[in-house]
Design an enzyme around this catalytic site. Structure first.
Site, mmCIF file in Angstrom:
data_model
loop_
_atom_site.group_PDB
_atom_site.id
_atom_site.type_symbol
_atom_site.label_atom_id
_atom_site.label_comp_id
_atom_site.label_asym_id
_atom_site.label_seq_id
_atom_site.Cartn_x
_atom_site.Cartn_y
_atom_site.Cartn_z
ATOM 1 N N PRO A 68 0.798 -1.223 0.000
ATOM 2 C CA PRO A 68 0.000 0.000 0.000
ATOM 3 C C PRO A 68 0.830 1.271 0.000
ATOM 4 O O PRO A 68 1.838 1.382 0.702
ATOM 5 C CB PRO A 68 -0.800 -0.092 1.299
ATOM 6 C CG PRO A 68 -0.851 -1.542 1.615
ATOM 7 C CD PRO A 68 0.433 -2.115 1.095
ATOM 8 N N ASN A 69 0.381 2.202 -0.797
ATOM 9 C CA ASN A 69 0.892 3.566 -0.892
ATOM 10 C C ASN A 69 2.245 3.680 -1.563
ATOM 11 O O ASN A 69 2.730 4.791 -1.778
ATOM 12 C CB ASN A 69 0.916 4.250 0.486
ATOM 13 C CG ASN A 69 -0.468 4.336 1.075
ATOM 14 O OD1 ASN A 69 -1.402 4.762 0.403
ATOM 15 N ND2 ASN A 69 -0.615 3.908 2.314
ATOM 16 N N ARG A 116 4.921 11.225 -2.152
ATOM 17 C CA ARG A 116 4.536 11.080 -0.749
ATOM 18 C C ARG A 116 5.763 11.259 0.138
ATOM 19 O O ARG A 116 6.717 10.485 0.044
ATOM 20 C CB ARG A 116 3.929 9.697 -0.513
ATOM 21 C CG ARG A 116 3.598 9.439 0.940
ATOM 22 C CD ARG A 116 3.069 8.028 1.155
ATOM 23 N NE ARG A 116 2.906 7.787 2.574
ATOM 24 C CZ ARG A 116 3.298 6.683 3.186
ATOM 25 N NH1 ARG A 116 3.848 5.700 2.492
ATOM 26 N NH2 ARG A 116 3.119 6.553 4.465
ATOM 27 N N TYR A 133 10.909 9.305 1.998
ATOM 28 C CA TYR A 133 10.980 8.239 1.003
ATOM 29 C C TYR A 133 11.748 8.609 -0.259
ATOM 30 O O TYR A 133 11.943 7.760 -1.124
ATOM 31 C CB TYR A 133 9.566 7.782 0.625
ATOM 32 C CG TYR A 133 8.787 7.263 1.800
ATOM 33 C CD1 TYR A 133 9.118 6.051 2.398
ATOM 34 C CD2 TYR A 133 7.736 7.993 2.338
ATOM 35 C CE1 TYR A 133 8.422 5.574 3.490
ATOM 36 C CE2 TYR A 133 7.017 7.519 3.435
ATOM 37 C CZ TYR A 133 7.373 6.322 4.003
ATOM 38 O OH TYR A 133 6.680 5.850 5.083
ATOM 39 N N ASN A 191 8.383 -5.093 -0.196
ATOM 40 C CA ASN A 191 8.151 -3.915 0.629
ATOM 41 C C ASN A 191 6.652 -3.872 0.870
ATOM 42 O O ASN A 191 5.893 -3.443 -0.005
ATOM 43 C CB ASN A 191 8.644 -2.637 -0.053
ATOM 44 C CG ASN A 191 8.505 -1.424 0.838
ATOM 45 O OD1 ASN A 191 7.754 -1.429 1.813
ATOM 46 N ND2 ASN A 191 9.215 -0.371 0.490
ATOM 47 N N ALA A 214 2.963 -0.270 5.162
ATOM 48 C CA ALA A 214 2.380 -0.297 6.506
ATOM 49 C C ALA A 214 1.847 -1.668 6.893
ATOM 50 O O ALA A 214 1.723 -1.969 8.083
ATOM 51 C CB ALA A 214 1.277 0.752 6.621
ATOM 52 N N GLU A 236 12.572 -8.832 3.023
ATOM 53 C CA GLU A 236 11.770 -7.688 3.463
ATOM 54 C C GLU A 236 12.589 -6.409 3.252
ATOM 55 O O GLU A 236 13.751 -6.351 3.653
ATOM 56 C CB GLU A 236 11.430 -7.870 4.942
ATOM 57 C CG GLU A 236 10.636 -6.758 5.560
ATOM 58 C CD GLU A 236 10.370 -7.003 7.053
ATOM 59 O OE1 GLU A 236 9.948 -6.043 7.711
ATOM 60 O OE2 GLU A 236 10.602 -8.129 7.559
ATOM 61 N N HIS A 279 12.603 -2.037 3.494
ATOM 62 C CA HIS A 279 12.028 -0.763 3.939
ATOM 63 C C HIS A 279 12.923 0.355 3.439
ATOM 64 O O HIS A 279 14.144 0.315 3.651
ATOM 65 C CB HIS A 279 11.927 -0.701 5.463
ATOM 66 C CG HIS A 279 11.063 -1.777 6.009
ATOM 67 N ND1 HIS A 279 9.694 -1.713 5.954
ATOM 68 C CD2 HIS A 279 11.365 -2.959 6.576
ATOM 69 C CE1 HIS A 279 9.192 -2.813 6.483
ATOM 70 N NE2 HIS A 279 10.191 -3.592 6.857
ATOM 71 N N ARG A 315 11.850 5.721 13.444
ATOM 72 C CA ARG A 315 10.588 6.428 13.216
ATOM 73 C C ARG A 315 9.607 6.143 14.352
ATOM 74 O O ARG A 315 10.008 5.754 15.433
ATOM 75 C CB ARG A 315 10.028 6.025 11.847
ATOM 76 C CG ARG A 315 10.972 6.453 10.718
ATOM 77 C CD ARG A 315 10.428 6.170 9.363
ATOM 78 N NE ARG A 315 9.205 6.939 9.155
ATOM 79 C CZ ARG A 315 8.319 6.647 8.217
ATOM 80 N NH1 ARG A 315 8.499 5.614 7.413
ATOM 81 N NH2 ARG A 315 7.234 7.391 8.066
#
Length: 153
Positions: free
Chosen positions: A10-11, A18, A23, A79, A82, A104, A106, A113
């Protein structure tokens, strides 16, 4: 030629617009093009898929497991966005297709964060984790998968 699958959750379709301070300014299309080029340099075909829907990602992971068993797929760079911090279903999907290696990724250092980003449901099922290297993390994950697929390399 074996294939690598690059999954984005998502996103991530909003990369480049964004929160560029977090990012970066690189778009998802640019990330995917670099993944394809880097995979090809290492002797792999690369497929990319992004979805804002958990079920679509689960379907791709399950399909990847079948393709891995058939000898077509070398692994997955994932990735999950969220969903990393919320999805037991994605953990179950990754666990259910072992020994398929899933790396995985990120973009940001999630440990620097918000506290809710410090826990990953996916990490215990992942073959490896790349955190905090920006979009270069995808390239690092691809290199890791290439080494897992060809241990002598």
């Amino acid at each position: 030629m074996k294939t690598l699958l690059i999954l984005n959750g998502p996103n991530l379709n909003l990369l480049g617009t964004r929160e560029p301070a977090v990012y970066g300014a690189t778009t998802l299309a640019e990330v995917e093009a670099e993944c394809v080029a880097h995979g090809q340099r290492l002797g792999f075909a690369v497929e990319c898929f992004q979805s804002n829907h958990e079920g679509a990602l689960i379907d791709r992971i399950q399909d990847a497991g079948l393709r891995f068993k058939a000898g077509e797929l070398a692994g997955v760079v994932f990735n999950a966005g969220a969903l990393t911090h919320t999805s037991v279903a994605l953990f179950d999907a990754i666990s259910g297709v072992k020994p398929l290696p899933v790396i995985e990724v990120h973009i940001s250092n999630v440990h620097a964060r918000e506290a809710f980003r410090h826990h990953s449901y996916l990490s215990p099922a992942a073959a490896g984790i790349v955190v905090g290297f920006g979009t270069d993390g995808y390239r690092l994950a691809i290199e890791g998968l290439a080494r897992k697929a060809s241990p002598a390399a």
